[in-house]
Write a protein that holds these residues in place. Sequence first.
Motif, PDB file in Angstrom:
ATOM      1  N   MET A   2       0.875  -1.030  -0.037  1.00  0.00           N
ATOM      2  CA  MET A   2      -0.006   0.082   0.061  1.00  0.00           C
ATOM      3  C   MET A   2       0.814   1.283   0.139  1.00  0.00           C
ATOM      4  O   MET A   2       1.813   1.119   0.864  1.00  0.00           O
ATOM      5  CB  MET A   2      -0.913  -0.036   1.400  1.00  0.00           C
ATOM      6  N   PRO A   3       0.609   2.291  -0.873  1.00  0.00           N
ATOM      7  CA  PRO A   3       1.679   3.439  -0.761  1.00  0.00           C
ATOM      8  C   PRO A   3       1.392   4.080   0.530  1.00  0.00           C
ATOM      9  O   PRO A   3       0.545   3.970   1.399  1.00  0.00           O
ATOM     10  CB  PRO A   3       0.627   4.227  -1.961  1.00  0.00           C
ATOM     11  N   ALA A  53      -2.944   6.899   1.386  1.00  0.00           N
ATOM     12  CA  ALA A  53      -3.939   6.580   0.281  1.00  0.00           C
ATOM     13  C   ALA A  53      -4.646   7.559  -0.617  1.00  0.00           C
ATOM     14  O   ALA A  53      -4.949   7.127  -1.678  1.00  0.00           O
ATOM     15  CB  ALA A  53      -5.375   6.052   1.276  1.00  0.00           C
ATOM     16  N   GLU A  71      -2.639   8.862  -2.570  1.00  0.00           N
ATOM     17  CA  GLU A  71      -1.768   8.450  -3.598  1.00  0.00           C
ATOM     18  C   GLU A  71      -2.274   7.139  -4.519  1.00  0.00           C
ATOM     19  O   GLU A  71      -1.886   7.345  -5.634  1.00  0.00           O
ATOM     20  CB  GLU A  71      -0.440   8.140  -3.245  1.00  0.00           C
ATOM     21  N   ILE A  72      -3.427   6.582  -4.204  1.00  0.00           N
ATOM     22  CA  ILE A  72      -4.029   5.668  -4.881  1.00  0.00           C
ATOM     23  C   ILE A  72      -5.184   6.361  -5.863  1.00  0.00           C
ATOM     24  O   ILE A  72      -6.364   6.651  -5.334  1.00  0.00           O
ATOM     25  CB  ILE A  72      -4.661   4.598  -3.910  1.00  0.00           C
ATOM     26  N   TYR A 103      -8.210   5.860  -8.512  1.00  0.00           N
ATOM     27  CA  TYR A 103      -9.527   5.130  -9.102  1.00  0.00           C
ATOM     28  C   TYR A 103      -8.850   3.765  -9.884  1.00  0.00           C
ATOM     29  O   TYR A 103      -8.336   4.383 -11.097  1.00  0.00           O
ATOM     30  CB  TYR A 103     -10.681   5.618  -9.199  1.00  0.00           C
ATOM     31  N   GLU A 104      -9.153   2.862  -9.825  1.00  0.00           N
ATOM     32  CA  GLU A 104      -8.858   1.565 -10.588  1.00  0.00           C
ATOM     33  C   GLU A 104      -9.785   0.451 -10.086  1.00  0.00           C
ATOM     34  O   GLU A 104      -9.538  -0.238  -9.208  1.00  0.00           O
ATOM     35  CB  GLU A 104      -7.303   1.393 -10.631  1.00  0.00           C
ATOM     36  N   TYR A 162      -6.644  -9.538  -1.509  1.00  0.00           N
ATOM     37  CA  TYR A 162      -7.607  -8.720  -0.765  1.00  0.00           C
ATOM     38  C   TYR A 162      -8.726  -9.551  -0.009  1.00  0.00           C
ATOM     39  O   TYR A 162      -8.981  -8.930   1.089  1.00  0.00           O
ATOM     40  CB  TYR A 162      -8.548  -8.091  -2.057  1.00  0.00           C
ATOM     41  N   ARG A 176      -7.048  -2.473  -0.509  1.00  0.00           N
ATOM     42  CA  ARG A 176      -6.098  -1.755  -1.484  1.00  0.00           C
ATOM     43  C   ARG A 176      -5.847  -0.277  -0.893  1.00  0.00           C
ATOM     44  O   ARG A 176      -4.669   0.048  -0.761  1.00  0.00           O
ATOM     45  CB  ARG A 176      -6.856  -1.350  -2.499  1.00  0.00           C
ATOM     46  N   CYS A 177      -6.820   0.667  -0.463  1.00  0.00           N
ATOM     47  CA  CYS A 177      -6.405   2.045  -0.046  1.00  0.00           C
ATOM     48  C   CYS A 177      -6.489   2.354   1.704  1.00  0.00           C
ATOM     49  O   CYS A 177      -6.070   3.132   1.958  1.00  0.00           O
ATOM     50  CB  CYS A 177      -7.698   2.818  -0.578  1.00  0.00           C
ATOM     51  N   HIS A 180     -10.633   9.639  -4.566  1.00  0.00           N
ATOM     52  CA  HIS A 180      -9.690   8.869  -5.484  1.00  0.00           C
ATOM     53  C   HIS A 180      -9.446   9.438  -6.693  1.00  0.00           C
ATOM     54  O   HIS A 180     -10.470   9.556  -7.570  1.00  0.00           O
ATOM     55  CB  HIS A 180     -10.003   7.429  -5.395  1.00  0.00           C
ATOM     56  N   CYS A 224     -12.322   3.117  -4.196  1.00  0.00           N
ATOM     57  CA  CYS A 224     -10.952   3.366  -4.934  1.00  0.00           C
ATOM     58  C   CYS A 224     -11.181   2.396  -6.184  1.00  0.00           C
ATOM     59  O   CYS A 224     -10.062   2.215  -6.929  1.00  0.00           O
ATOM     60  CB  CYS A 224      -9.840   2.781  -3.852  1.00  0.00           C
TER      61      CYS A 224
END
Length: 114
Positions: free
Chosen positions: A1-2, A5, A7-8, A10-11, A18, A44-45, A91, A101
């Motif tokens: 994880m960055p 959050a 920095e994440i 949307y994808e 997960y 993820r985020c 995001h 996200c």
Amino acid sequence: MPDTAAEIPYEEITSPDYGPFAATTFVRQDAGLIGSLLSGPCPRCGHHCDVPVVDSVFKGKPGLPGLRRKKGRQPAGDRAEPMLCACVEEHVGRPAERTGCGAYWMLVIKDGPR
């Protein structure tokens, strides 16, 4: 994880990690007639998510709310529930009509007390 959050972007993406992460961090709460509420950090985020899981369906007649409802429950046993990030944090690149996200995963809900 960055590191953060923010920095994440949307994808719409998943990872085999997960589901197991969510299985150890999400908490299941009784949500009354609708079923359960699963709450925890997105794998993820890391933002908080509340995901309702419906396990009852009610059917009524127009004009008679609350009367003659037929209730159908999910069969007993463990079940895999599709989940997706439902955080309300920003995001970059997220479509206006979406939340989260974009992460999605399967979470096995163990049969037993809520």
